[in-house]
Design a protein around this motif. Sequence first.
Motif, PDB file in Angstrom:
ATOM      1  N   PHE A  63     -22.968  58.132 -25.908  1.00 13.60           N
ATOM      2  CA  PHE A  63     -22.232  58.694 -26.999  1.00 13.60           C
ATOM      3  C   PHE A  63     -21.130  57.445 -27.385  1.00 13.60           C
ATOM      4  CE2 PHE A  63     -23.498  63.054 -25.257  1.00 13.60           C
ATOM      5  CZ  PHE A  63     -24.450  62.998 -26.295  1.00 13.60           C
ATOM      6  N   VAL A  64     -20.436  57.667 -28.495  1.00  9.71           N
ATOM      7  CA  VAL A  64     -19.495  56.921 -28.859  1.00  9.71           C
ATOM      8  C   VAL A  64     -18.047  57.635 -29.193  1.00  9.71           C
ATOM      9  CG1 VAL A  64     -20.736  54.948 -29.826  1.00  9.71           C
ATOM     10  CG2 VAL A  64     -20.039  56.932 -31.301  1.00  9.71           C
ATOM     11  N   LYS A  65     -16.952  56.965 -28.644  1.00  4.11           N
ATOM     12  CA  LYS A  65     -15.605  57.769 -28.828  1.00  4.11           C
ATOM     13  C   LYS A  65     -15.217  57.907 -30.412  1.00  4.11           C
ATOM     14  CE  LYS A  65     -11.652  55.786 -27.703  1.00  4.11           C
ATOM     15  NZ  LYS A  65     -10.762  55.245 -26.607  1.00  4.11           N
ATOM     16  N   LYS A  66     -14.867  59.098 -30.884  1.00  2.00           N
ATOM     17  CA  LYS A  66     -14.520  59.499 -32.074  1.00  2.00           C
ATOM     18  C   LYS A  66     -12.798  59.487 -32.340  1.00  2.00           C
ATOM     19  CE  LYS A  66     -15.452  61.389 -36.317  1.00  2.00           C
ATOM     20  NZ  LYS A  66     -16.766  61.568 -37.269  1.00  2.00           N
ATOM     21  N   HIS A  67     -12.389  60.520 -31.464  1.00  2.87           N
ATOM     22  CA  HIS A  67     -10.986  60.661 -31.596  1.00  2.87           C
ATOM     23  C   HIS A  67     -10.235  60.627 -30.023  1.00  2.87           C
ATOM     24  CE1 HIS A  67     -10.942  61.791 -35.711  1.00  2.87           C
ATOM     25  NE2 HIS A  67     -11.891  62.806 -35.536  1.00  2.87           N
ATOM     26  N   ASP A  68      -9.165  60.070 -30.171  1.00  2.53           N
ATOM     27  CA  ASP A  68      -8.303  59.835 -28.839  1.00  2.53           C
ATOM     28  C   ASP A  68      -7.229  59.835 -29.001  1.00  2.53           C
ATOM     29  OD1 ASP A  68      -7.646  59.472 -26.274  1.00  2.53           O
ATOM     30  OD2 ASP A  68      -8.832  57.866 -25.769  1.00  2.53           O
ATOM     31  N   VAL A  69      -6.596  61.258 -28.833  1.00  2.00           N
ATOM     32  CA  VAL A  69      -5.020  61.347 -29.525  1.00  2.00           C
ATOM     33  C   VAL A  69      -4.415  62.105 -28.077  1.00  2.00           C
ATOM     34  CG1 VAL A  69      -3.325  62.341 -31.153  1.00  2.00           C
ATOM     35  CG2 VAL A  69      -5.970  61.837 -31.531  1.00  2.00           C
ATOM     36  N   PRO A  70      -3.312  61.354 -27.673  1.00  4.75           N
ATOM     37  CA  PRO A  70      -2.528  62.056 -26.719  1.00  4.75           C
ATOM     38  C   PRO A  70      -1.873  63.631 -26.978  1.00  4.75           C
ATOM     39  CG  PRO A  70      -1.603  59.765 -27.436  1.00  4.75           C
ATOM     40  CD  PRO A  70      -2.661  60.132 -28.293  1.00  4.75           C
ATOM     41  N   VAL A  71      -2.001  64.243 -26.241  1.00  2.00           N
ATOM     42  CA  VAL A  71      -1.564  65.553 -26.190  1.00  2.00           C
ATOM     43  C   VAL A  71      -0.680  66.142 -25.118  1.00  2.00           C
ATOM     44  CG1 VAL A  71      -2.107  68.131 -26.714  1.00  2.00           C
ATOM     45  CG2 VAL A  71      -3.590  66.292 -27.611  1.00  2.00           C
ATOM     46  N   GLY A  72       0.556  66.242 -25.520  1.00  2.00           N
ATOM     47  CA  GLY A  72       1.481  66.599 -24.118  1.00  2.00           C
ATOM     48  C   GLY A  72       1.586  65.329 -23.381  1.00  2.00           C
ATOM     49  N   GLU A  73       1.921  65.608 -22.172  1.00  2.00           N
ATOM     50  CA  GLU A  73       2.149  64.324 -21.172  1.00  2.00           C
ATOM     51  C   GLU A  73       0.857  63.745 -20.675  1.00  2.00           C
ATOM     52  OE1 GLU A  73       4.654  65.900 -17.839  1.00  2.00           O
ATOM     53  OE2 GLU A  73       6.119  66.640 -18.968  1.00  2.00           O
ATOM     54  N   LYS A  74      -0.034  64.434 -20.283  1.00  2.00           N
ATOM     55  CA  LYS A  74      -1.331  63.733 -19.656  1.00  2.00           C
ATOM     56  C   LYS A  74      -2.563  63.949 -20.491  1.00  2.00           C
ATOM     57  CE  LYS A  74      -1.498  66.966 -15.894  1.00  2.00           C
ATOM     58  NZ  LYS A  74      -2.692  67.620 -16.406  1.00  2.00           N
ATOM     59  N   ASP A  75      -2.486  65.090 -21.155  1.00  2.00           N
ATOM     60  CA  ASP A  75      -3.775  65.172 -21.843  1.00  2.00           C
ATOM     61  C   ASP A  75      -4.313  64.402 -22.920  1.00  2.00           C
ATOM     62  OD1 ASP A  75      -4.350  67.044 -19.594  1.00  2.00           O
ATOM     63  OD2 ASP A  75      -3.593  68.959 -20.814  1.00  2.00           O
ATOM     64  N   ARG A  76      -5.600  64.550 -23.406  1.00  2.00           N
ATOM     65  CA  ARG A  76      -5.963  63.699 -24.646  1.00  2.00           C
ATOM     66  C   ARG A  76      -6.677  64.726 -25.782  1.00  2.00           C
ATOM     67  NH1 ARG A  76      -8.452  59.115 -21.375  1.00  2.00           N
ATOM     68  NH2 ARG A  76      -9.146  58.042 -23.034  1.00  2.00           N
ATOM     69  N   TRP A  77      -6.566  64.647 -27.025  1.00  2.00           N
ATOM     70  CA  TRP A  77      -7.724  65.369 -27.852  1.00  2.00           C
ATOM     71  C   TRP A  77      -8.784  64.030 -27.874  1.00  2.00           C
ATOM     72  CZ3 TRP A  77      -8.669  69.814 -29.725  1.00  2.00           C
ATOM     73  CH2 TRP A  77      -9.723  69.885 -30.693  1.00  2.00           C
ATOM     74  N   LEU A  78      -9.651  64.353 -26.941  1.00  2.00           N
ATOM     75  CA  LEU A  78     -10.789  63.376 -26.630  1.00  2.00           C
ATOM     76  C   LEU A  78     -12.257  63.923 -27.138  1.00  2.00           C
ATOM     77  CD1 LEU A  78     -11.380  60.514 -25.490  1.00  2.00           C
ATOM     78  CD2 LEU A  78     -11.521  61.676 -23.194  1.00  2.00           C
ATOM     79  N   THR A  79     -12.830  63.353 -28.266  1.00  2.00           N
ATOM     80  CA  THR A  79     -13.858  63.724 -28.753  1.00  2.00           C
ATOM     81  C   THR A  79     -15.079  62.257 -28.777  1.00  2.00           C
ATOM     82  OG1 THR A  79     -13.746  63.537 -31.174  1.00  2.00           O
ATOM     83  CG2 THR A  79     -12.874  65.481 -29.966  1.00  2.00           C
ATOM     84  N   VAL A  80     -16.279  62.824 -28.548  1.00  2.00           N
ATOM     85  CA  VAL A  80     -17.552  61.672 -28.752  1.00  2.00           C
ATOM     86  C   VAL A  80     -18.337  62.459 -29.595  1.00  2.00           C
ATOM     87  CG1 VAL A  80     -17.041  60.860 -26.329  1.00  2.00           C
ATOM     88  CG2 VAL A  80     -18.659  62.661 -26.766  1.00  2.00           C
ATOM     89  N   GLU A  85     -25.545  59.829 -35.338  1.00  2.00           N
ATOM     90  CA  GLU A  85     -24.900  60.775 -36.300  1.00  2.00           C
ATOM     91  C   GLU A  85     -23.337  60.795 -36.139  1.00  2.00           C
ATOM     92  OE1 GLU A  85     -26.876  65.158 -37.103  1.00  2.00           O
ATOM     93  OE2 GLU A  85     -26.397  64.876 -35.281  1.00  2.00           O
ATOM     94  N   PRO A  86     -22.944  59.700 -36.466  1.00  2.00           N
ATOM     95  CA  PRO A  86     -21.434  59.308 -36.548  1.00  2.00           C
ATOM     96  C   PRO A  86     -20.370  60.766 -37.022  1.00  2.00           C
ATOM     97  CG  PRO A  86     -22.493  57.506 -37.191  1.00  2.00           C
ATOM     98  CD  PRO A  86     -23.400  58.657 -37.288  1.00  2.00           C
ATOM     99  N   GLY A  87     -21.253  61.340 -38.324  1.00  2.00           N
ATOM    100  CA  GLY A  87     -20.396  62.460 -38.912  1.00  2.00           C
ATOM    101  C   GLY A  87     -20.724  63.601 -38.329  1.00  2.00           C
ATOM    102  N   GLY A  88     -21.723  63.683 -37.402  1.00  2.00           N
ATOM    103  CA  GLY A  88     -22.080  65.017 -36.834  1.00  2.00           C
ATOM    104  C   GLY A  88     -21.063  65.635 -35.954  1.00  2.00           C
ATOM    105  N   THR A  89     -21.387  66.808 -35.291  1.00  2.00           N
ATOM    106  CA  THR A  89     -20.835  67.594 -34.498  1.00  2.00           C
ATOM    107  C   THR A  89     -20.159  66.677 -33.719  1.00  2.00           C
ATOM    108  OG1 THR A  89     -22.486  69.302 -34.858  1.00  2.00           O
ATOM    109  CG2 THR A  89     -20.846  69.563 -32.996  1.00  2.00           C
TER     110      THR A  89
END
Lengths: 130, 100
Positions: free
Chosen positions: A26-43, A48-52
């Motif tokens: 898969f390829v990384k889509k979003h990688d946003v820091p959330v709080g101290e150590k967590d990330r909003w991390l999606t692939v 289907e880059p615009g897919g689920t």
Amino acid sequence: MRILLTSVFVDDQAKALHFYTEVLGFVKKHDVPVGEKDRWLTVVSPEEPGGTELLLEPLGHPAARTYRDALVEDGIPLAQFTVDDVWAEYERLRGLGVRFTQEPLEAGPVTTAVLDDTCGNLIQIATQPE
Amino acid sequence: MADDLFKALADPTRRTIIDELAEQSGQTLFEICSRLSMKHRLGISRQAVSQHLAVLEAAGLVETRREGRYKFHDLNTAPLRLIVERWLVPRTSEPEENTP
């Protein structure tokens, strides 16, 4: 209504990102820091880059671990991905050292296999029934 | 022991489970359920499959093995020899009735 995102709880987000991109492909889509150590991390799938999107969610809640471990013990996958050829993926992933709890099984119209994502979950790959 | 064995074999679903484990040993509960539902079109709950497996395990026909975080089921055909030896193998002594 549309399904934009689904998620799996993972032990370690960095390790999960490696497995879901470098190994599964898969390829990384979003990688946003959330709080101290967590990330909003999606692939997403490169096909289907615009897919689920698949959210690799930190395993924060203790109940999530209990739930997940109980499923793993019985071999029950938490998510399912579609591939064109389960046997080919099985061979490719085995070559990369991926552990399968179920080898390819041809049953009726579909072929399935179940693998360990190294972050605590089992994932089923399956051909799409025609 | 013999009672458990014959009881285990008396059920068609359990015989199907044995067929599937004979084809592929080392299956998770999920795989056994998948095979029963997808290959054999048996609408049977996971709980019911677990119960069938417990009966097969009591008869010594199925053994469970933990490997890391997973649990696998293996077929053990050794108890079936009791049947062969009881009726099919020529013997000089009188057959032994094992049931109490």
